[in-house]
Motif scaffolding. Structure first.
Motif, PDB file in Angstrom:
ATOM      1  N   ARG A  69     -27.476  26.951 -25.468  1.00 39.05           N
ATOM      2  CA  ARG A  69     -27.653  25.366 -26.891  1.00 39.05           C
ATOM      3  C   ARG A  69     -26.971  25.356 -26.846  1.00 39.05           C
ATOM      4  N   LEU A  70     -25.565  25.777 -26.527  1.00 39.71           N
ATOM      5  CA  LEU A  70     -24.150  25.174 -26.976  1.00 39.71           C
ATOM      6  C   LEU A  70     -24.111  23.802 -26.799  1.00 39.71           C
ATOM      7  N   PRO A  71     -24.100  23.104 -24.965  1.00 39.31           N
ATOM      8  CA  PRO A  71     -24.229  21.941 -25.058  1.00 39.31           C
ATOM      9  C   PRO A  71     -25.120  21.125 -25.177  1.00 39.31           C
ATOM     10  N   ARG A  72     -26.711  21.786 -25.617  1.00 39.25           N
ATOM     11  CA  ARG A  72     -26.611  20.679 -27.391  1.00 39.25           C
ATOM     12  C   ARG A  72     -26.234  20.639 -28.521  1.00 39.25           C
ATOM     13  N   ARG A  73     -26.002  21.608 -28.700  1.00 39.01           N
ATOM     14  CA  ARG A  73     -25.374  21.277 -29.639  1.00 39.01           C
ATOM     15  C   ARG A  73     -23.680  20.685 -30.103  1.00 39.01           C
ATOM     16  N   ILE A  74     -23.129  20.045 -28.689  1.00 41.39           N
ATOM     17  CA  ILE A  74     -21.576  20.082 -28.612  1.00 41.39           C
ATOM     18  C   ILE A  74     -21.531  19.115 -27.657  1.00 41.39           C
ATOM     19  N   PRO A  75     -20.878  17.842 -27.559  1.00 40.84           N
ATOM     20  CA  PRO A  75     -20.895  17.665 -25.917  1.00 40.84           C
ATOM     21  C   PRO A  75     -20.553  18.790 -24.838  1.00 40.84           C
ATOM     22  N   PRO A  76     -21.348  18.414 -23.872  1.00 45.76           N
ATOM     23  CA  PRO A  76     -21.462  19.127 -22.997  1.00 45.76           C
ATOM     24  C   PRO A  76     -20.144  20.136 -22.010  1.00 45.76           C
ATOM     25  N   ALA A  77     -19.743  18.796 -22.422  1.00 45.59           N
ATOM     26  CA  ALA A  77     -18.316  19.082 -21.512  1.00 45.59           C
ATOM     27  C   ALA A  77     -16.750  20.101 -21.826  1.00 45.59           C
ATOM     28  N   ILE A  78     -17.309  19.849 -23.587  1.00 50.69           N
ATOM     29  CA  ILE A  78     -16.779  20.844 -24.302  1.00 50.69           C
ATOM     30  C   ILE A  78     -17.375  22.087 -24.237  1.00 50.69           C
ATOM     31  N   ALA A  79     -18.282  21.831 -24.432  1.00 52.43           N
ATOM     32  CA  ALA A  79     -18.778  23.441 -24.857  1.00 52.43           C
ATOM     33  C   ALA A  79     -18.948  23.895 -23.222  1.00 52.43           C
ATOM     34  N   LEU A  80     -18.728  23.726 -21.911  1.00 53.40           N
ATOM     35  CA  LEU A  80     -18.179  24.269 -20.624  1.00 53.40           C
ATOM     36  C   LEU A  80     -16.826  24.642 -20.783  1.00 53.40           C
ATOM     37  N   GLU A  81     -16.114  24.051 -21.245  1.00 54.46           N
ATOM     38  CA  GLU A  81     -14.435  24.226 -21.694  1.00 54.46           C
ATOM     39  C   GLU A  81     -14.688  25.904 -22.640  1.00 54.46           C
ATOM     40  N   HIS A  82     -15.612  25.604 -23.429  1.00 57.48           N
ATOM     41  CA  HIS A  82     -15.371  27.016 -24.232  1.00 57.48           C
ATOM     42  C   HIS A  82     -15.821  28.226 -23.267  1.00 57.48           C
ATOM     43  N   ALA A  83     -16.779  27.748 -22.947  1.00 57.37           N
ATOM     44  CA  ALA A  83     -17.872  28.579 -22.009  1.00 57.37           C
ATOM     45  C   ALA A  83     -17.136  29.782 -21.050  1.00 57.37           C
ATOM     46  N   LEU A  84     -16.079  28.982 -20.260  1.00 57.96           N
ATOM     47  CA  LEU A  84     -15.690  29.140 -19.751  1.00 57.96           C
ATOM     48  C   LEU A  84     -13.913  29.581 -19.329  1.00 57.96           C
ATOM     49  N   THR A  85     -13.590  29.393 -20.564  1.00 56.78           N
ATOM     50  CA  THR A  85     -12.242  29.750 -21.414  1.00 56.78           C
ATOM     51  C   THR A  85     -12.422  31.094 -22.403  1.00 56.78           C
ATOM     52  N   GLY A  86     -13.507  31.030 -22.744  1.00 54.31           N
ATOM     53  CA  GLY A  86     -13.542  31.965 -23.576  1.00 54.31           C
ATOM     54  C   GLY A  86     -13.109  32.168 -25.107  1.00 54.31           C
ATOM     55  N   ASP A  87     -12.608  30.492 -25.809  1.00 55.49           N
ATOM     56  CA  ASP A  87     -11.817  30.364 -26.300  1.00 55.49           C
ATOM     57  C   ASP A  87     -12.503  29.969 -27.486  1.00 55.49           C
ATOM     58  N   PRO A  88     -11.953  30.526 -28.697  1.00 57.37           N
ATOM     59  CA  PRO A  88     -12.345  30.472 -29.570  1.00 57.37           C
ATOM     60  C   PRO A  88     -12.862  29.246 -30.477  1.00 57.37           C
TER      61      PRO A  88
END
Length: 254
Positions: free
Chosen positions: A142-161
């Motif tokens: 769901r997160l890549p559908r709600r925000i730009p996919p590259a931004i979602a991927l960054e947060h998913a890969l880093t775990g950053d808040p």
């Protein structure tokens, strides 16, 4: 609702509260089952137009109750997923009112909601990779559908808040409020939705969420079936009568 989830009806809006503040509203099995039961009640009552999901004690949800997990108490409901809603959210629109933290499974609960109202100091995140896991309860879907996919991927890969202010900039958060104001903001938004025909609202949600997955050659036919259903409803006739008579409509959900 078993003491872990409370419900409060406010007109046509059902407020569902995760009520384990001592555990930062972490979800155990009982909480998942209670939340599933609450959204079932929301869907079953045609006089309820919108649900609001929030957390007690200044925190939305810190995710899975790890202590319960270690005893084999899983925070899932068969066919419904984590928290009883991530795999199958309600048909009725659901607004998240987020204060404090919405992390891991808590973020996935917020993403299972249709709209998000958050305090300016709220924080979202899917930090599962920092524990050698991944956000398998809808976060990565769901997160890549709600925000730009590259931004979602960054947060998913880093775990950053993901701070709420940044989430609002990217489109995850519909409305920001001052700290402590998320529930009031969510209720104001929910009440605006609740003024409209409940059947039309539910079908509108269904089309927006599912149409991107419809086969291209079936899109118009599938929409027509739903349009015929709404146009033939009592509420459609009531809406037309109320407009002609210059009065507020009285919806029945049929």
């Amino acid at each position: 609702m078993g003491g872990t989830v409370t419900v409060d009806r406010r007109g046509q809006v059902l407020v569902i509260t995760l009520d384990r503040p001592a555990r930062r509203n972490a979800v155990d099995g009982a909480t998942a089952r209670a939340l599933a039961a609450a959204v079932d009640d929301l869907d079953a009552d045609p006089t309820l137009a919108v649900g609001v999901l929030t957390g007690a004690g200044g925190t939305f949800c810190s995710g899975m109750d790890l202590g319960a997990f270690l005893t084999g108490d899983l925070p899932e409901v068969p066919g419904r997923g984590f928290g009883g809603i991530t795999r199958r959210p309600p048909e009725t629109p659901l607004v998240a009112a987020v204060e404090g933290y919405a992390l891991a499974g808590g973020c996935e609960l917020a993403l299972a909601c249709d709209l998000v109202v958050a305090a300016e100091d709220a924080v979202f995140g899917i930090p599962e990779v920092t524990r050698g896991l991944f956000a398998g309860s809808g976060g990565l879907l769901r997160l890549p559908r709600r925000i730009p996919p590259a931004i979602a991927l960054e947060h998913a890969l880093t775990g950053d808040p993901l701070p709420a202010v940044e989430g609002a900039r990217w489109g995850l958060v519909n409305r920001l409020t001052p700290p402590g104001g998320a529930l009031a903001g969510a209720l104001e938004l929910a009440e605006r939705i609740a003024r409209n025909g409940p059947l039309a609202v539910r079908v509108t949600k269904h089309v927006v969420q599912t149409a991107p997955e419809w086969p291209a050659d079936e899109v118009w036919d599938r929409q027509q079936v739903l349009l015929d259903q709404v146009m033939g409803s009592d509420d459609a006739r009531e809406g037309a009568r109320a407009f002609a008579e210059k009065r507020p409509p009285v919806w029945t959900g049929r």
